[in-house]
Design a protein around this motif. Structure first.
Motif, PDB file in Angstrom:
ATOM      1  N   HIS A 140      14.632 -34.250 124.520  1.00 10.81           N
ATOM      2  CA  HIS A 140      13.173 -34.380 124.581  1.00 10.81           C
ATOM      3  C   HIS A 140      12.757 -35.284 125.737  1.00 10.81           C
ATOM      4  CE1 HIS A 140      11.260 -32.297 121.215  1.00 10.81           C
ATOM      5  NE2 HIS A 140      12.385 -32.485 120.553  1.00 10.81           N
ATOM      6  N   ARG A 141      13.474 -36.363 125.912  1.00  9.31           N
ATOM      7  CA  ARG A 141      13.150 -37.317 126.982  1.00  9.31           C
ATOM      8  C   ARG A 141      13.288 -36.645 128.359  1.00  9.31           C
ATOM      9  NH1 ARG A 141      16.093 -40.765 125.332  1.00  9.31           N
ATOM     10  NH2 ARG A 141      14.638 -42.109 124.206  1.00  9.31           N
ATOM     11  N   LYS A 142      14.321 -35.861 128.533  1.00  9.92           N
ATOM     12  CA  LYS A 142      14.508 -35.157 129.805  1.00  9.92           C
ATOM     13  C   LYS A 142      13.402 -34.127 130.034  1.00  9.92           C
ATOM     14  CE  LYS A 142      19.556 -35.563 129.993  1.00  9.92           C
ATOM     15  NZ  LYS A 142      20.840 -34.800 130.014  1.00  9.92           N
ATOM     16  N   ILE A 143      13.015 -33.459 128.975  1.00  7.76           N
ATOM     17  CA  ILE A 143      11.978 -32.421 129.103  1.00  7.76           C
ATOM     18  C   ILE A 143      10.652 -33.025 129.542  1.00  7.76           C
ATOM     19  CG2 ILE A 143      10.560 -30.789 127.813  1.00  7.76           C
ATOM     20  CD1 ILE A 143      13.277 -29.715 128.511  1.00  7.76           C
ATOM     21  N   ILE A 144      10.215 -34.097 128.899  1.00 10.31           N
ATOM     22  CA  ILE A 144       8.911 -34.649 129.243  1.00 10.31           C
ATOM     23  C   ILE A 144       8.929 -35.298 130.624  1.00 10.31           C
ATOM     24  CG2 ILE A 144       8.333 -35.017 126.817  1.00 10.31           C
ATOM     25  CD1 ILE A 144       8.825 -37.999 127.265  1.00 10.31           C
ATOM     26  N   GLU A 145      10.106 -35.730 131.093  1.00  6.91           N
ATOM     27  CA  GLU A 145      10.184 -36.312 132.432  1.00  6.91           C
ATOM     28  C   GLU A 145      10.148 -35.251 133.524  1.00  6.91           C
ATOM     29  OE1 GLU A 145      13.745 -38.568 132.377  1.00  6.91           O
ATOM     30  OE2 GLU A 145      12.874 -40.286 131.275  1.00  6.91           O
ATOM     31  N   ARG A 146      10.620 -34.054 133.206  1.00  8.82           N
ATOM     32  CA  ARG A 146      10.729 -32.998 134.222  1.00  8.82           C
ATOM     33  C   ARG A 146       9.650 -31.930 134.110  1.00  8.82           C
ATOM     34  NH1 ARG A 146      17.322 -31.915 133.915  1.00  8.82           N
ATOM     35  NH2 ARG A 146      17.942 -34.064 134.382  1.00  8.82           N
ATOM     36  N   SER A 147       8.871 -31.955 133.045  1.00  4.99           N
ATOM     37  CA  SER A 147       7.885 -30.894 132.818  1.00  4.99           C
ATOM     38  C   SER A 147       6.480 -31.270 133.270  1.00  4.99           C
ATOM     39  CB  SER A 147       7.852 -30.523 131.329  1.00  4.99           C
ATOM     40  OG  SER A 147       7.438 -31.635 130.550  1.00  4.99           O
ATOM     41  N   GLY A 148       6.296 -32.450 133.845  1.00  3.67           N
ATOM     42  CA  GLY A 148       4.967 -32.853 134.302  1.00  3.67           C
ATOM     43  C   GLY A 148       4.137 -33.555 133.248  1.00  3.67           C
ATOM     44  N   GLY A 202       2.418 -36.336 131.983  1.00  7.46           N
ATOM     45  CA  GLY A 202       1.982 -37.585 132.598  1.00  7.46           C
ATOM     46  C   GLY A 202       1.670 -38.667 131.589  1.00  7.46           C
ATOM     47  N   GLN A 203       1.326 -39.831 132.096  1.00 13.27           N
ATOM     48  CA  GLN A 203       1.017 -40.968 131.243  1.00 13.27           C
ATOM     49  C   GLN A 203      -0.397 -40.885 130.659  1.00 13.27           C
ATOM     50  OE1 GLN A 203       4.125 -41.906 130.766  1.00 13.27           O
ATOM     51  NE2 GLN A 203       3.612 -44.102 130.903  1.00 13.27           N
ATOM     52  N   ARG A 204      -1.172 -39.898 131.089  1.00 12.65           N
ATOM     53  CA  ARG A 204      -2.534 -39.736 130.575  1.00 12.65           C
ATOM     54  C   ARG A 204      -2.701 -38.384 129.880  1.00 12.65           C
ATOM     55  NH1 ARG A 204      -6.144 -43.315 132.838  1.00 12.65           N
ATOM     56  NH2 ARG A 204      -7.863 -41.842 132.600  1.00 12.65           N
ATOM     57  N   THR A 205      -1.600 -37.918 129.266  1.00 13.91           N
ATOM     58  CA  THR A 205      -1.629 -36.650 128.541  1.00 13.91           C
ATOM     59  C   THR A 205      -2.198 -36.862 127.144  1.00 13.91           C
ATOM     60  OG1 THR A 205       0.293 -35.869 129.778  1.00 13.91           O
ATOM     61  CG2 THR A 205      -0.223 -34.723 127.728  1.00 13.91           C
ATOM     62  N   TYR A 206      -2.965 -35.879 126.668  1.00 15.03           N
ATOM     63  CA  TYR A 206      -3.586 -35.965 125.346  1.00 15.03           C
ATOM     64  C   TYR A 206      -2.775 -35.157 124.328  1.00 15.03           C
ATOM     65  CZ  TYR A 206      -7.638 -37.690 127.952  1.00 15.03           C
ATOM     66  OH  TYR A 206      -8.467 -38.406 128.782  1.00 15.03           O
ATOM     67  N   VAL A 207      -2.788 -35.615 123.090  1.00 23.06           N
ATOM     68  CA  VAL A 207      -2.112 -34.921 121.997  1.00 23.06           C
ATOM     69  C   VAL A 207      -3.072 -34.844 120.814  1.00 23.06           C
ATOM     70  CG1 VAL A 207       0.188 -35.686 122.725  1.00 23.06           C
ATOM     71  CG2 VAL A 207      -1.119 -37.071 121.097  1.00 23.06           C
ATOM     72  N   PRO A 208      -2.803 -33.961 119.845  1.00 25.41           N
ATOM     73  CA  PRO A 208      -3.669 -33.887 118.652  1.00 25.41           C
ATOM     74  C   PRO A 208      -3.544 -35.135 117.777  1.00 25.41           C
ATOM     75  CG  PRO A 208      -1.780 -32.434 118.441  1.00 25.41           C
ATOM     76  CD  PRO A 208      -1.782 -32.910 119.852  1.00 25.41           C
ATOM     77  N   LYS A 209      -4.513 -35.309 116.913  1.00 26.54           N
ATOM     78  CA  LYS A 209      -4.539 -36.494 116.054  1.00 26.54           C
ATOM     79  C   LYS A 209      -3.294 -36.600 115.182  1.00 26.54           C
ATOM     80  CE  LYS A 209      -9.593 -36.863 115.722  1.00 26.54           C
ATOM     81  NZ  LYS A 209     -10.758 -36.851 114.800  1.00 26.54           N
ATOM     82  N   GLY A 210      -2.820 -35.460 114.660  1.00 31.27           N
ATOM     83  CA  GLY A 210      -1.669 -35.488 113.765  1.00 31.27           C
ATOM     84  C   GLY A 210      -0.414 -36.030 114.424  1.00 31.27           C
ATOM     85  N   ALA A 211      -0.312 -35.861 115.745  1.00 31.25           N
ATOM     86  CA  ALA A 211       0.885 -36.355 116.444  1.00 31.25           C
ATOM     87  C   ALA A 211       0.901 -37.863 116.582  1.00 31.25           C
ATOM     88  CB  ALA A 211       0.971 -35.709 117.827  1.00 31.25           C
ATOM     89  N   LEU A 212      -0.252 -38.523 116.402  1.00 35.04           N
ATOM     90  CA  LEU A 212      -0.335 -39.976 116.542  1.00 35.04           C
ATOM     91  C   LEU A 212      -0.329 -40.696 115.197  1.00 35.04           C
ATOM     92  CD1 LEU A 212      -2.990 -40.236 119.414  1.00 35.04           C
ATOM     93  CD2 LEU A 212      -0.505 -40.469 119.585  1.00 35.04           C
ATOM     94  N   PRO A 216     -10.392 -34.283 125.625  1.00 35.36           N
ATOM     95  CA  PRO A 216     -10.435 -35.057 124.370  1.00 35.36           C
ATOM     96  C   PRO A 216     -10.921 -36.487 124.600  1.00 35.36           C
ATOM     97  CG  PRO A 216      -8.320 -33.949 124.676  1.00 35.36           C
ATOM     98  CD  PRO A 216      -9.040 -33.872 125.975  1.00 35.36           C
ATOM     99  N   GLU A 217     -11.131 -37.163 123.497  1.00 33.76           N
ATOM    100  CA  GLU A 217     -11.551 -38.561 123.579  1.00 33.76           C
ATOM    101  C   GLU A 217     -10.369 -39.442 123.986  1.00 33.76           C
ATOM    102  OE1 GLU A 217     -11.078 -39.421 118.794  1.00 33.76           O
ATOM    103  OE2 GLU A 217     -13.023 -38.790 119.619  1.00 33.76           O
ATOM    104  N   PRO A 218     -10.620 -40.597 124.585  1.00 33.80           N
ATOM    105  CA  PRO A 218      -9.522 -41.452 125.081  1.00 33.80           C
ATOM    106  C   PRO A 218      -8.529 -41.894 124.019  1.00 33.80           C
ATOM    107  CG  PRO A 218     -11.631 -42.146 126.003  1.00 33.80           C
ATOM    108  CD  PRO A 218     -11.948 -41.117 124.957  1.00 33.80           C
ATOM    109  N   SER A 219      -8.946 -41.941 122.771  1.00 32.19           N
ATOM    110  CA  SER A 219      -8.031 -42.400 121.717  1.00 32.19           C
ATOM    111  C   SER A 219      -6.863 -41.443 121.495  1.00 32.19           C
ATOM    112  CB  SER A 219      -8.803 -42.580 120.412  1.00 32.19           C
ATOM    113  OG  SER A 219      -9.381 -41.355 119.995  1.00 32.19           O
ATOM    114  N   LEU A 220      -6.968 -40.221 121.997  1.00 34.64           N
ATOM    115  CA  LEU A 220      -5.905 -39.240 121.830  1.00 34.64           C
ATOM    116  C   LEU A 220      -4.936 -39.223 123.006  1.00 34.64           C
ATOM    117  CD1 LEU A 220      -7.914 -36.229 120.335  1.00 34.64           C
ATOM    118  CD2 LEU A 220      -6.568 -37.962 119.122  1.00 34.64           C
ATOM    119  N   MET A 221      -5.087 -40.165 123.935  1.00 31.29           N
ATOM    120  CA  MET A 221      -4.183 -40.236 125.073  1.00 31.29           C
ATOM    121  C   MET A 221      -2.820 -40.763 124.603  1.00 31.29           C
ATOM    122  SD  MET A 221      -4.976 -41.974 128.762  1.00 31.29           S
ATOM    123  CE  MET A 221      -6.582 -41.175 128.755  1.00 31.29           C
ATOM    124  N   CYS A 222      -1.737 -40.118 125.081  1.00 33.13           N
ATOM    125  CA  CYS A 222      -0.401 -40.447 124.595  1.00 33.13           C
ATOM    126  C   CYS A 222       0.577 -40.552 125.759  1.00 33.13           C
ATOM    127  CB  CYS A 222       0.064 -39.378 123.603  1.00 33.13           C
ATOM    128  SG  CYS A 222       1.694 -39.681 122.895  1.00 33.13           S
TER     129      CYS A 222
END
Length: 254
Positions: free
Chosen positions: A132-140, A142-152, A103-109
């Protein structure tokens, strides 16, 4: 009541044993049908294994076959068996090329943004937010993960339209890159397998791809949806098996 419970446990145990027996019977039947040609050749192989050179010579003599005729018969039989073997054995399937959509860099989350957007959705209490916080910390995640536009968006938007837009962006982006890399004509594509772990709309995702790229009408298309992330491996195995069957059919009839 005391007698009924042992009887129920005994009946349950018998049902489990019967189920296990049926399972092995089905596996044996499937193995026999899949390897029927090889199994049918076992008696011939055993018979030939007990024959010596003198026995073969006497056999040719009784059949009034000379040395040249006997050699031709053996050669023809060997060629036929080799042809059957190479025609029925599974073909190897190779990966020609692949493409991954980026994806484009603007979708980085980053994680902090993800937690902020999750809180803005107002669908989770403090306990679930901590989960949720525990899941994202233990599931890999990263700080450069992309998400869909609707999530932002503010607030985050989740709808069928947004989900279809996300799928079209990812799937069409990957297919466009793959076609550009390989130079494959879309009319030469005979099998299409599309997999998505959760989103399973109607019309299907495979129909969406067929209509977008104007694939041929007799294409074998499969849409695997709602089966979780592990269905990625299932879809690859399905494509492999379909290609093996297609090659075997092509060998016999064309």
């Amino acid at each position: 009541m005391g007698n009924e419970k042992p009887q129920a446990d005994h009946q349950c145990m018998e049902n489990k044993q019967t189920s296990v027996k049926l399972k092995y019977v089905k596996l044996g039947y499937h193995y026999l049908i899949s390897n029927f040609m090889y199994v049918s050749l076992i008696p011939l192989i055993l018979a030939l294994a007990h024959l010596s050179v003198e026995d073969l010579s006497q056999l040719f003599h009784r059949l009034e076959l000379g040395l040249v005729s006997g050699t031709l018969v053996c050669t023809s039989l060997t060629v036929c068996l080799a042809t059957l073997y190479f025609s029925w054995r599974p073909r190897d399937v190779y990966l020609l090329d692949f493409a991954c959509f980026k994806p484009e860099p603007s979708l980085m989350c980053p994680r902090e943004v993800f937690m902020r957007q999750t809180k803005r959705a107002e669908s989770f209490d403090d306990e679930l937010l901590g989960f949720h916080r525990k899941i994202i910390e233990r599931s890999g995640y990263g700080q450069r993960t992309y998400v869909p536009k609707g999530a932002l968006e503010n607030p985050p938007s989740a709808s069928m339209a947004k989900a279809r837009e996300e799928v079209e962006t990812v799937v069409f982006g990957a297919i466009d890159e793959l076609l550009a890399k390989t130079g494959v004509n879309v009319k030469d594509i005979g099998i299409l397998v599309v997999n998505c772990s959760l989103f399973n709309p109607t019309p299907s995702l495979s129909a969406m791809v067929v209509n977008r790229y104007k694939l041929r009408g007799n294409i074998l298309s499969y849409s695997l949806g709602g089966m979780g992330c592990s269905a990625g491996l299932i879809s690859v195995d399905l494509a492999k098996r379909l290609l093996q069957v297609f090659v075997k059919y092509y060998t016999f009839f064309f």
